[in-house]
Design a protein around this motif. Structure first.
Motif, short mmCIF file in Angstrom:
data_model
loop_
_atom_site.label_atom_id
_atom_site.label_comp_id
_atom_site.label_asym_id
_atom_site.label_seq_id
_atom_site.Cartn_x
_atom_site.Cartn_y
_atom_site.Cartn_z
N GLU A 125 48.83 78.23 6.46
CA GLU A 125 50.29 78.25 6.49
C GLU A 125 50.76 79.45 5.68
N LEU A 126 51.54 80.32 6.32
CA LEU A 126 52.08 81.50 5.66
C LEU A 126 53.57 81.27 5.43
N GLU A 127 54.03 81.54 4.21
CA GLU A 127 55.45 81.45 3.89
C GLU A 127 55.92 82.84 3.48
N PHE A 128 57.03 83.27 4.10
CA PHE A 128 57.56 84.60 3.85
C PHE A 128 58.93 84.50 3.18
N PRO A 129 59.20 85.34 2.17
CA PRO A 129 60.47 85.29 1.46
C PRO A 129 61.63 85.91 2.22
N ASP A 130 61.32 86.72 3.24
CA ASP A 130 62.37 87.34 4.07
C ASP A 130 61.81 87.64 5.45
N ALA A 131 62.57 88.34 6.27
CA ALA A 131 62.16 88.58 7.65
C ALA A 131 61.05 89.61 7.80
N CYS A 132 60.71 90.34 6.74
CA CYS A 132 59.62 91.31 6.79
C CYS A 132 58.31 90.60 6.46
N LYS A 133 57.39 90.60 7.41
CA LYS A 133 56.15 89.85 7.23
C LYS A 133 54.97 90.71 6.79
N ALA A 134 55.08 92.03 6.96
CA ALA A 134 53.98 92.92 6.55
C ALA A 134 54.56 94.24 6.07
N GLU A 135 53.88 94.85 5.11
CA GLU A 135 54.24 96.18 4.60
C GLU A 135 53.20 97.17 5.10
N PHE A 136 53.66 98.35 5.47
CA PHE A 136 52.79 99.43 5.91
C PHE A 136 53.09 100.65 5.05
N VAL A 137 52.04 101.26 4.49
CA VAL A 137 52.19 102.43 3.64
C VAL A 137 51.21 103.50 4.12
N VAL A 138 51.68 104.75 4.18
CA VAL A 138 50.83 105.88 4.58
C VAL A 138 50.70 106.81 3.39
N ARG A 139 49.45 107.23 3.14
CA ARG A 139 49.17 108.14 2.03
C ARG A 139 48.44 109.38 2.53
N ASP A 140 48.72 110.48 1.84
CA ASP A 140 48.05 111.75 2.08
C ASP A 140 47.42 112.16 0.76
#
Length: 115
Positions: A36-51
C-alpha cells in the motif's frame, strides 16, 4: 515488502525539432503481499537529471501539485508506472534518478542517457 525500480529514458525529436526526453519509472512489487502506497500530494514520483553530479533538471521544480492524500496498492508481481517529460535539454551525457514519493516506502532507480 520488496519494491524494485527500473528507469528508462527515451530521447526523441518532435515534428518542430524540439528534443524531448521521456522518463518511465516502473515500480514492481517482488514481495508476497500487496504494498500500500500513500502519497502526500498528486506527485507520485520525483525525477532528477544530473550532469557530472550537478543537478540540471528536476521534474517538480516550479510546479504545484494538488494537495490531496492519495493511495495506491501494488499487488505481488504487479507494477506501477510513473512518467515525466523533459523538454529541450542541452546535448550531453546525463544520469537520471527517479524516486517514489510515497510515505514510509522507498524505491529508486537510475539510468544513464545521452542527448
Amino acid at each position: 515488502m520488496t519494491l524494485e525500480g527500473r528507469l528508462e529514458a527515451d530521447v526523441t525529436t518532435a515534428a518542430d525539432g524540439t528534443t524531448l526526453v521521456t522518463f518511465v519509472f516502473t515500480v514492481t512489487n517482488r514481495g508476497p503481499t500487496p504494498v500500500e502506497l500513500e502519497f502526500p500530494d498528486a506527485c507520485k514520483a520525483e525525477f532528477v537529471v544530473r550532469d557530472d553530479g550537478r543537478e540540471v533538471w528536476r521534474f517538480t521544480e516550479g510546479k504545484a501539485f494538488a494537495q490531496l492524500l492519495t493511495s495506491e496498492t501494488i499487488p505481488p508481481d504487479e507494477t506501477a508506472t510513473y512518467e515525466a517529460e523533459w523538454v529541450a535539454p542541452q546535448p550531453g551525457g546525463y544520469v537520471a534518478v527517479a524516486e517514489l514519493r510515497a510515505r514510509e516506502v522507498t524505491c529508486t532507480a537510475q539510468t544513464s542517457f545521452g542527448v
